[in-house]
Design a protein around this motif. Structure first.
Motif, short mmCIF file in Angstrom:
data_model
loop_
_atom_site.label_atom_id
_atom_site.label_comp_id
_atom_site.label_asym_id
_atom_site.label_seq_id
_atom_site.Cartn_x
_atom_site.Cartn_y
_atom_site.Cartn_z
N ASP A 268 86.74 89.15 68.89
CA ASP A 268 86.82 90.88 67.53
C ASP A 268 86.70 91.66 67.79
O ASP A 268 86.98 92.97 67.58
N THR B 26 87.77 93.73 71.10
CA THR B 26 89.67 93.80 70.41
C THR B 26 89.12 95.35 69.87
O THR B 26 89.73 96.52 70.00
N ASP C 108 90.56 99.35 69.99
CA ASP C 108 91.06 99.37 69.09
C ASP C 108 90.35 100.53 69.22
O ASP C 108 91.43 102.35 69.01
N GLN D 145 97.40 100.84 69.35
CA GLN D 145 97.77 99.79 69.24
C GLN D 145 96.65 98.80 68.57
O GLN D 145 95.76 98.89 67.35
N LYS E 25 95.35 95.26 66.52
CA LYS E 25 96.05 93.99 65.17
C LYS E 25 95.32 94.07 64.18
O LYS E 25 94.09 94.81 63.50
N SER F 65 94.88 91.14 60.59
CA SER F 65 95.23 89.90 59.74
C SER F 65 94.77 89.93 58.10
O SER F 65 93.78 90.41 58.02
N ILE G 154 101.56 98.85 66.11
CA ILE G 154 100.03 97.33 65.48
C ILE G 154 100.64 96.44 65.35
O ILE G 154 101.43 95.90 64.80
N ASP G 155 100.20 95.35 66.37
CA ASP G 155 100.53 93.92 65.62
C ASP G 155 99.76 93.37 64.25
O ASP G 155 98.96 93.01 64.14
N VAL G 156 100.50 92.88 63.62
CA VAL G 156 99.91 92.10 62.24
C VAL G 156 100.72 91.00 61.51
O VAL G 156 101.27 90.11 62.58
N SER G 157 99.72 90.30 61.39
CA SER G 157 100.00 88.97 60.48
C SER G 157 99.56 89.05 58.97
O SER G 157 98.41 89.21 58.82
N ASP H 15 90.09 86.60 58.50
CA ASP H 15 90.83 87.59 58.23
C ASP H 15 90.44 89.14 57.90
O ASP H 15 88.80 89.66 57.86
N ASP H 16 91.02 90.01 58.26
CA ASP H 16 90.57 91.58 58.04
C ASP H 16 90.51 91.92 56.42
O ASP H 16 89.30 92.19 56.21
#
Length: 310
Positions: free
Chosen positions: A80, A83, A87, A94, A96, A98, A123-126, A144-145
């Motif tokens: 993380d 990453t 970022d 780009q 992520k 979370s 952006i890749d989100v969950s 998680d964020d």
């Protein structure tokens, strides 16, 4: 071990360890249960020791499993941070994000996330929506964020930022005798049949405190496990309740919001993260976006620390 163990196996194992369930892990990772079981069998063979004990439907980690779970979290933490550095170099093109939210937040969290993604489509989100216990467990493990909660935890060291007003209003069926009354006294309201969430619910605690401030005790006729169940019970004529106004977003006109003395109870929704966590560029941008919206709560970031300093 490292020559045979795959990253996917560690990801599955971490999910089982965190959620305490093969079923929940398979749902979270979009895998079949046989696949999850097979990968965990291979992982145990690679380690050379049993990692998980299953008694009935409950999953427990062995001593080796607990040690591997901690090591896996450290590995994911290193990744993380890597990453995050990538970022930062790429900006917000780009990355992520979370998020995790309690069930009630599902009435607004997807909309906020959708608005943000439109601004930053790369952006890749969950977003995971679950019960409060699972959210608190994830906060404690720093997984998680950001987390959406109606009440910051008391026993975990977190940074809690109010992001939106969360008024609690008294709700009844549209044909209820009190639907068109003005300034209904709490004493009168206490005589109604009340429908409540389970004990420990933040909304229920707020309601009971408001009545207790006036020396009134209310006893629920029914305790129900979700806001949707409460709304259906209201429409069935089983009683009244007090809910977040956000839960009525999709039900305009179906319910009567009663004019009650001492209501609405003004609360906030919070974006929460562990106090020791460094927010990624994406997470910080999302939090800034939430605070810059027109209906954001006009309050500063607050730090909540447990008595034990956890």
């Amino acid at each position: 071990m490292r020559h045979h163990t795959t990253f996917r196996q560690l990801e599955i194992f971490e999910s089982i360890a965190r959620l305490g369930s093969f079923t929940r892990a398979s749902e979270e990772l979009f895998l079949s249960q046989p696949t999850v079981s097979m990968q965990m069998k291979k992982l145990a063979e690679n380690v050379g020791a049993p990692l998980i004990e299953q008694v009935g439907k409950k999953v427990h980690l062995t001593a080796d499993g607990q040690e591997l779970a901690q090591a896996t979290r450290e590995i994911f933490g290193i990744l993380d941070r890597y990453t995050m550095s990538v970022d930062e170099r790429r900006g917000l093109k780009q990355g992520k994000l979370s998020l995790m939210a309690i069930t009630t937040a599902s009435y607004f969290a997807p909309r906020l996330l959708g608005e943000f993604v439109k601004l930053y489509p790369g952006i890749d989100v969950s977003l995971r929506v679950t019960n409060k216990e699972q959210v608190l467990a994830s906060i404690a493990d720093n997984l998680d964020d950001l987390y959406f909660l109606g009440q910051p935890p008391e026993d975990i060291d977190v940074v809690a930022t109010p992001i939106m007003d969360n008024p609690i209003v008294v709700v009844a069926a549209p044909d209820h005798p009190l639907a068109h009354k003005k300034k209904i006294p709490l004493e009168r309201l206490a005589r109604e049949s009340w429908l409540m969430r389970e004990k420990g619910s933040g909304t229920r605690n707020a309601i009971e405190r408001r009545f207790a401030e006036h020396g009134i005790t209310i006893r629920p006729r029914l305790e129900l496990g979700s806001n949707e169940a409460i709304k259906q019970a209201i429409l069935a004529g089983l009683g009244i309740s007090a809910l977040s106004r956000h839960t009525l977003t999709l039900n305009q006109g179906q319910f009567a919001v009663l004019d009650v003395e001492g209501f609405p109870i003004l609360r906030h929704w919070y974006a929460v993260y562990p106090a020791g966590r460094q927010l990624s560029v994406v997470a910080r941008a999302f939090l800034d976006y939430l605070l810059g919206r027109g209906d954001a709560a006009p309050a500063a970031v607050g730090k909540r620390k447990s008595p034990s300093g956890v």
